[in-house]
Write an enzyme that holds these catalytic residues in place. Structure first.
Site, PDB file in Angstrom:
ATOM      1  N   GLU A   1      19.094  18.330 -31.369  1.00 10.69           N
ATOM      2  CA  GLU A   1      20.389  18.314 -30.693  1.00 10.69           C
ATOM      3  C   GLU A   1      20.291  17.685 -29.312  1.00 10.69           C
ATOM      4  O   GLU A   1      21.294  17.315 -28.705  1.00 10.69           O
ATOM      5  CB  GLU A   1      20.978  19.726 -30.572  1.00 10.69           C
TER       6      GLU A   1
ATOM      7  N   HIS B   1      24.781  25.588 -38.552  1.00 15.29           N
ATOM      8  CA  HIS B   1      25.220  24.401 -39.299  1.00 15.29           C
ATOM      9  C   HIS B   1      24.724  24.438 -40.748  1.00 15.29           C
ATOM     10  O   HIS B   1      25.429  23.963 -41.655  1.00 15.29           O
ATOM     11  CB  HIS B   1      24.750  23.130 -38.591  1.00 15.29           C
TER      12      HIS B   1
ATOM     13  N   HIS C   1      25.642  16.170 -41.116  1.00 20.21           N
ATOM     14  CA  HIS C   1      24.858  17.395 -40.900  1.00 20.21           C
ATOM     15  C   HIS C   1      23.947  17.706 -42.079  1.00 20.21           C
ATOM     16  O   HIS C   1      22.947  18.415 -41.899  1.00 20.21           O
ATOM     17  CB  HIS C   1      25.778  18.565 -40.557  1.00 20.21           C
TER      18      HIS C   1
END
Length: 716
Positions: A358, A242, A413
């Site tokens: 996460e 990411h 993000h």
């Protein structure tokens, strides 16, 4: 037809028109598996005899199939959207994954998937997700290839009117040779009056969104040890993959005169970036919701209505989890539920933190540290109707296939990445000794355009990369909700670059041949206003282009490497028809070269990797956009990771972003090394950072965008 060829065709058959009752194609037979006879069967039988191609062996019951766990799978009805960020949806999906994985053989699994009480009864999105995951995770299925997700679900990629145009094409009954592809507008989601639409070619790219889908398929959140072994450095891969998306997106923004993306961390702040996806799950007439500008995150309180699995949480929960994670970062450790302390060191700290943020099954304490990343996606995808008072569906942020289309994905993000960067700032900067390889000097680095039919010059200008557009054909008929006896094709336009090669002059002043890892990165030199970046800014914009191993002999060496060979990218995926005509995959020898076939860059990929056509950013029109090309040599002896003895692989991914299935990440260094942590405060420029490291060389290159079609292999 061999068993392997039959199974490949069965796989493709199972992924066709998944919202319709299953119908085997001619010459493909599915047989009700014997092994399910130990399960419980309903009294209302499914009559398989009425379905050509579905057969029941004499030793198996003819009743309808009732695997008890299917009740849990069916909590998300057919025709509804599926979110792999939604905890209840994930549980349902991975219940089906486990059912598929528990089948004794691949043949049994495919036969089970074809059964009407499975294929025709479970949510079509969960069916595709679960069967795809099972095929990837089963070692005995690695020779089988998945069709592209955009051909299975074209409604997740192409605007609603494309289906109508496809239906008109079919009704006109034109001969295939005279049937023109449907043209997909690059800017169908908005006009150029919307500033964010300048980079829609990036956010809505088929390959980029397919990559995100594949990555989350390979590295699931909810899966347990019954389904997969803990992937090596999974949490660190979550961070790095990411982070690289953000670096690439910022490069595209700068090329288009836009500021870098800003973190979305003030959750009382209205989201001013509107997004209207214009996507419809045509098979169920279900649309992805739009988000007008100015909405604010609200508590989510969606009841379980039978058509929508309930979910409830408060935005304060996100704030609480953020506080606890930040406290752990600055304390330097996290606590497990049993009181055990895990220290966030420089070797495993990023991985521990990634699993925590996460909120995977390998989180140190999921109850205490929460589900920050996934619930952020959920909060945004229901922002327009947080309690479903208006019966609206979720937005694209709820699905890993579609999330990257939305501008808020990158702002969310950026916040997630800021947590990792705060941890990285607690680590000691790299020393000159850590950045140096004794006896190796990189003398010069350049890139050269490869000669092609469109660019036949034998001596093209160096350090210039040309980008433009490529038109590729994709097939829609296998994913539509109506039958077509002829192909229905669409022509998409996406970014592309001309082929190029790296030329690296390196001197080995030792007396023996050395195995060297070359690490190649690229970063913009200045921001959208032309202001040069400081090194602290530029290191976060470093895009990994390649990482490879070569032997260098004593003395002077010239190392050449083609852009096609990148460890980061994979080629454009093959269509249904390509896969039907292709020979089954064969095992790969060490280094990824097929053992008994000529090298074919279009085969033997498992599907995870950044798209090859987006290896480099778009750049700017003539004279081009300046970038710094960075090449570093490190020791393969020190960096090497020893994996299992079975060196024959049935597939390869782009290892830098996706690792290697069932094996350790093939590099001991931290992902993103040497840019993964801030430098010493005295180092303000890249030149200062590398001045004591002769094994590192930089050069300035230009990427020049030309608004034309580029003819580049593989041309589709």
């Amino acid at each position: 037809m061999s068993d392997l060829e039959l199974q490949q065709r069965q796989v493709l058959n199972l992924f066709e028109r998944v919202s319709q009752p299953f119908s085997p194609k001619p010459n493909i037979t599915f047989e009700f598996p014997n092994f399910v006879s130990d399960w419980i069967f309903l009294q209302s039988p499914t009559d398989l005899s009425s379905k050509p191609g579905l057969a029941t062996p004499a030793s198996a019951p003819t009743d309808g199939l009732n695997i008890p766990e299917l009740d849990l799978v069916k909590t998300i009805p057919r025709g509804r959207l599926f979110s792999n960020f939604h905890p209840g949806h994930r549980v349902a999906a991975y219940t089906l994954v486990k059912i598929f994985k528990d089948a004794p053989t691949v043949a049994d699994m495919l036969n089970l998937a074809a059964h009407p009480d499975v294929h025709d009864a479970v949510n079509e999105h969960i069916f595709v997700y679960a069967l795809s995951a099972a095929l990837i995770q089963r070692k005995d299925a690695r020779s089988l290839r998945l069709p592209p997700i955009y051909e299975i679900f074209p409604g997740k990629f192409f605007e609603t009117k494309v289906r109508s145009e496809a239906q008109i094409n079919v009704q006109q009954k034109k001969e295939p040779a005279t049937q023109e592809p449907i043209i997909i507008d690059k800017n169908f989601a908005a006009t150029n009056r919307v500033v964010e639409n300048k980079v829609s070619y990036f956010r809505e790219d088929l390959g980029i969104n397919s990559h995100h889908w594949h990555w989350h398929l390979i590295f699931p959140v909810e899966a347990t040890g019954e389904i997969i072994n803990p992937p090596d450095r999974r949490g660190e891969l979550f961070y790095y993959m990411h982070q690289q998306i953000l670096a690439r997106y910022d490069a595209e923004r700068i090329a288009n005169g836009l500021a870098r993306v800003t973190s979305y961390h003030d959750w009382d702040e209205p989201i001013m970036e509107a997004y209207f996806p214009k996507l419809t799950n045509a098979n169920g007439a279900i649309h992805w919701a739009s988000r007008p500008a100015g909405l604010v995150l609200k508590d989510i309180n969606i009841p379980d209505e039978g058509v929508e699995l309930g979910i409830e949480f408060q935005i304060n929960n996100l704030e609480l989890w953020r506080t606890r994670i930040l406290h752990a970062i600055h304390k330097g450790s996290v606590a497990k539920a049993n009181g055990e302390i895990i220290y966030l060191d420089e070797t495993t700290g990023t991985n521990t933190l990634g699993e925590l943020i996460e909120a995977s099954q390998w989180s140190a304490d999921k109850l205490f540290y929460g589900d920050l990343h996934n619930f952020g996606h959920i909060a945004v995808c229901y922002i327009h109707d947080p309690d479903r008072s208006h019966s609206e569906n979720m937005g694209v942020m709820g699905d890993s296939v579609t999330a990257m289309r939305d501008p808020i994905f990158y702002r969310w993000h950026k916040f997630i990445d800021s947590l990792f960067q705060q941890f990285k700032a607690t680590l000691n900067p790299y020393t000159a000794q850590q950045l140096t390889l004794e006896g190796i000097t990189v003398n010069n680095v350049e890139v050269r355009r490869n000669a092609t039919s469109d660019n036949p010059r034998s001596n093209p200008p160096k350090n210039l990369i040309i980008t433009g557009w490529q038109e590729s054909i994709v097939e829609l008929d296998r994913g539509l909700d109506f039958s077509s006896l002829r192909p229905v094709q669409a022509r998409v336009t996406h970014l592309q670059h001309e082929d190029f090669s790296y030329r690296i002059q390196v001197t080995n002043s030792t007396k023996t041949t050395q195995e060297i890892v070359f690490r190649i990165f690229l970063a913009p030199i200045a921001d959208e206003a032309g202001r040069p970046f400081s090194f602290r800014e530029q290191r976060l914009l470093m895009i990994e282009l390649d990482k490879f191993v070569v032997r260098v002999t004593p003395g002077a060496n010239m190392v050449k490497r083609k852009s096609d060979d990148s460890s980061v990218t994979i080629p454009f995926e093959r269509t249904f028809r390509d896969l039907e005509a292709a020979v089954p995959a064969t095992p790969l020898a060490p280094g990824g070269v097929p053992t008994d076939l000529p090298t074919d860059r279009m085969t033997n990929f498992c599907g995870c990797g950044w798209p090859d056509h987006f290896l480099v950013p778009r750049g700017a029109p003539n004279p081009g956009m300046p970038f710094t090309l960075f090449v570093m040599a490190t020791s393969w002896k020190e960096d090497r990771v020893v994996n299992g003895e079975d060196s024959k692989k049935l597939c390869r991914n782009a290892a830098s972003y996706c690792g290697i299935l069932d094996e350790k990440y093939p590099d001991k260094r931290p992902m993103g090394f040497p840019f993964d942590r801030p430098p010493d405060k005295m180092i303000t420029t890249l030149a200062k950072f590398i001045e004591k490291s002769p094994n590192i060389k930089t050069t300035e290159i230009r990427i020049q965008f030309e608004d034309r079609i580029i003819r580049r292999f593989p041309q589709q």
